[in-house]
Scaffold this motif. Structure first.
Motif, PDB file in Angstrom:
ATOM      1  N   ALA A 154      34.071 -10.623 -17.888  1.00 54.44           N
ATOM      2  CA  ALA A 154      35.016  -9.519 -17.791  1.00 54.44           C
ATOM      3  C   ALA A 154      34.288  -8.203 -17.516  1.00 54.44           C
ATOM      4  O   ALA A 154      34.764  -7.371 -16.736  1.00 54.44           O
ATOM      5  CB  ALA A 154      35.830  -9.414 -19.070  1.00 54.44           C
ATOM      6  N   ALA A 180      32.273 -14.887 -12.083  1.00 53.70           N
ATOM      7  CA  ALA A 180      32.913 -13.566 -12.093  1.00 53.70           C
ATOM      8  C   ALA A 180      31.977 -12.502 -11.543  1.00 53.70           C
ATOM      9  O   ALA A 180      32.408 -11.575 -10.834  1.00 53.70           O
ATOM     10  CB  ALA A 180      33.355 -13.214 -13.504  1.00 53.70           C
ATOM     11  N   VAL A 186      32.114 -12.842  -7.821  1.00 48.63           N
ATOM     12  CA  VAL A 186      33.418 -12.381  -7.339  1.00 48.63           C
ATOM     13  C   VAL A 186      33.472 -10.853  -7.332  1.00 48.63           C
ATOM     14  O   VAL A 186      34.065 -10.242  -6.429  1.00 48.63           O
ATOM     15  CB  VAL A 186      34.541 -12.959  -8.215  1.00 48.63           C
ATOM     16  CG1 VAL A 186      35.868 -12.254  -7.948  1.00 48.63           C
ATOM     17  CG2 VAL A 186      34.681 -14.456  -7.967  1.00 48.63           C
ATOM     18  N   ALA A 187      32.856 -10.231  -8.319  1.00 47.76           N
ATOM     19  CA  ALA A 187      32.925  -8.771  -8.452  1.00 47.76           C
ATOM     20  C   ALA A 187      32.363  -8.048  -7.237  1.00 47.76           C
ATOM     21  O   ALA A 187      32.749  -6.907  -6.961  1.00 47.76           O
ATOM     22  CB  ALA A 187      32.176  -8.333  -9.712  1.00 47.76           C
ATOM     23  N   LEU A 215      40.287  -4.362 -20.236  1.00 43.77           N
ATOM     24  CA  LEU A 215      40.784  -4.843 -18.946  1.00 43.77           C
ATOM     25  C   LEU A 215      42.181  -4.318 -18.671  1.00 43.77           C
ATOM     26  O   LEU A 215      42.472  -3.823 -17.572  1.00 43.77           O
ATOM     27  CB  LEU A 215      40.806  -6.372 -18.930  1.00 43.77           C
ATOM     28  CG  LEU A 215      39.620  -7.122 -18.339  1.00 43.77           C
ATOM     29  CD1 LEU A 215      39.849  -8.615 -18.443  1.00 43.77           C
ATOM     30  CD2 LEU A 215      39.369  -6.728 -16.890  1.00 43.77           C
ATOM     31  N   LEU A 235      33.494  -7.984 -13.898  1.00 43.07           N
ATOM     32  CA  LEU A 235      34.669  -7.612 -13.106  1.00 43.07           C
ATOM     33  C   LEU A 235      34.942  -6.115 -13.199  1.00 43.07           C
ATOM     34  O   LEU A 235      35.270  -5.466 -12.198  1.00 43.07           O
ATOM     35  CB  LEU A 235      35.886  -8.400 -13.576  1.00 43.07           C
ATOM     36  CG  LEU A 235      35.887  -9.914 -13.304  1.00 43.07           C
ATOM     37  CD1 LEU A 235      37.110 -10.567 -13.940  1.00 43.07           C
ATOM     38  CD2 LEU A 235      35.843 -10.213 -11.808  1.00 43.07           C
ATOM     39  N   LEU A 252      39.584  -3.351  -8.671  1.00 43.96           N
ATOM     40  CA  LEU A 252      40.573  -4.424  -8.656  1.00 43.96           C
ATOM     41  C   LEU A 252      41.992  -3.883  -8.800  1.00 43.96           C
ATOM     42  O   LEU A 252      42.934  -4.656  -8.983  1.00 43.96           O
ATOM     43  CB  LEU A 252      40.287  -5.418  -9.789  1.00 43.96           C
ATOM     44  CG  LEU A 252      38.931  -6.128  -9.751  1.00 43.96           C
ATOM     45  CD1 LEU A 252      38.760  -7.013 -10.983  1.00 43.96           C
ATOM     46  CD2 LEU A 252      38.765  -6.945  -8.474  1.00 43.96           C
ATOM     47  N   LEU A 305      45.920 -10.505 -11.898  1.00 44.77           N
ATOM     48  CA  LEU A 305      44.616 -11.019 -12.285  1.00 44.77           C
ATOM     49  C   LEU A 305      44.858 -12.016 -13.406  1.00 44.77           C
ATOM     50  O   LEU A 305      45.286 -11.647 -14.499  1.00 44.77           O
ATOM     51  CB  LEU A 305      43.691  -9.900 -12.760  1.00 44.77           C
ATOM     52  CG  LEU A 305      42.333 -10.352 -13.313  1.00 44.77           C
ATOM     53  CD1 LEU A 305      41.508 -11.042 -12.231  1.00 44.77           C
ATOM     54  CD2 LEU A 305      41.553  -9.163 -13.895  1.00 44.77           C
ATOM     55  N   VAL A 350      37.548 -10.160  -1.857  1.00 44.06           N
ATOM     56  CA  VAL A 350      38.420  -9.644  -2.917  1.00 44.06           C
ATOM     57  C   VAL A 350      39.251  -8.449  -2.443  1.00 44.06           C
ATOM     58  O   VAL A 350      40.396  -8.269  -2.867  1.00 44.06           O
ATOM     59  CB  VAL A 350      37.591  -9.276  -4.165  1.00 44.06           C
ATOM     60  CG1 VAL A 350      38.452  -8.571  -5.214  1.00 44.06           C
ATOM     61  CG2 VAL A 350      36.968 -10.536  -4.767  1.00 44.06           C
TER      62      VAL A 350
END
Length: 316
Positions: free
Chosen positions: A258, A231, A234-235, A288, A261, A267, A273, A240
């Motif tokens: 989390a 994660a 990915v962030a 989130l 992210l 996002l 998601l 993305v």
């Protein structure tokens, strides 16, 4: 939509595949045969079945079906699939590509756990299928044992899915180094080291750059035991920004992942998601949801944070 594909590892595709009803070989002789292009053809074999060897199913298929119309094929169980790999199946499909000019969708290894545990299925290098079928749009594989995917270029593939309980890092790197300009949906199930899952975050670098995946809209890096670390990568990943859906589901993600992210790139452009099967606290789950009010945030199947170890959904 492409990313609405949400199969489970026990899906055997006996009813539908690729939007088509499934016809299993051999057909019932008392029923009128379907139009060859209006169904997905399921080929399988096992002791006690009509065909005891998958080659017999192929023989029937090529002898009785107008294969020039066939759009979709599902390969189910084959004899001794836990000892015998899929190489003869891949070779036969590649050899007869000229007889299947309209083939667009192919699933290799559609078995339930009763037929074979996912990590017992013996696969092989599947890229000959892509070289043999330049118009193939959808390739899905179940089972990571023996699976290989050296870098390849394919201009038509839109969906690539690998369901495994243990995904080799070499496969992840091979996918990332492949030129797949039309690919919209990429889904990889990592699994665990005990079943050959030796992939690490660094293996995902080329995928996360997105350089060779200009059309990608769904990225699923799923069933991952190092999901918090993933994660964080990915962030900050360039790919993305162009996604519509991101899935880190089925794995071990917790509050640390989390937080990564939330602290990374925005996002809010996502439509979905998916973090189902997770280890988030309720407080982090609420953070989130609050941070992504227009996003379909999927947080079902919350696992206990008190467990001694975090497990993925699919391993053996």
């Amino acid at each position: 939509m492409i990313f609405d594909i949400q199969p489970v590892n026990s899906e055997d595709y006996l009813q539908t595949y690729a939007g088509l009803p499934v016809a299993s070989t051999p057909l019932d002789e008392e029923e009128p045969p379907p139009d060859a292009g209006a169904v997905a053809w399921r080929l399988s074999a096992n002791e006690g079945d009509e065909f005891e060897e998958i080659s017999e199913s192929f023989d029937w298929f090529f002898d009785n079906v107008d294969t020039e119309k066939v759009k979709a094929i599902v390969i189910g169980e084959w004899e001794d699939c836990y000892d015998t790999d899929s190489a003869p199946i891949v070779a036969r499909l590649a050899e007869h590509a000229d007889r299947l000019p309209e083939l667009r969708s192919l699933f290799l290894g559609a078995m339930t756990w009763e037929q074979s545990e996912i990590s017992w299925i013996q696969q092989c290098d599947v890229t000959p299928l892509l070289r043999a079928y330049p118009k193939l749009e959808r390739l899905e594989v179940r089972g990571g044992s023996g699976l290989a995917f050296p870098p390849v270029r394919h201009d038509a593939l839109r969906v690539l899915r690998c369901e495994t309980g243990g995904l080799p890092g070499e496969v992840v790197r091979g996918v990332g180094r492949s030129d797949l300009p039309a690919l919209e949906h990429l889904e990889l199930w990592f699994g665990v080291e005990d079943y050959g899952g030796d992939a690490a975050v660094n293996d995902c670098a080329d995928i996360l750059s997105g350089d060779r995946l200009p059309a990608l809209r769904y990225l699923g890096l799923q069933n991952c035991p190092f999901a918090d670390e993933l994660a964080a990568a990915v962030a900050a990943a360039p790919v993305v920004a162009r996604l519509e859906a991101l899935s880190l589901s089925m794995g071990s993600i917790g509050d640390e992942g989390a937080e990564a992210l939330l602290s990374g790139q925005p996002l809010t452009h996502l439509r979905r998601l998916d973090l189902h099967h997770h280890y988030l606290s309720e407080a982090m789950a609420e953070r989130l949801r609050a941070a992504l009010p227009g996003v379909d945030v999927r947080l079902d199947d919350r696992r206990s944070r008190e467990e001694d170890w975090r497990y993925v959904t699919v391993s053996e």
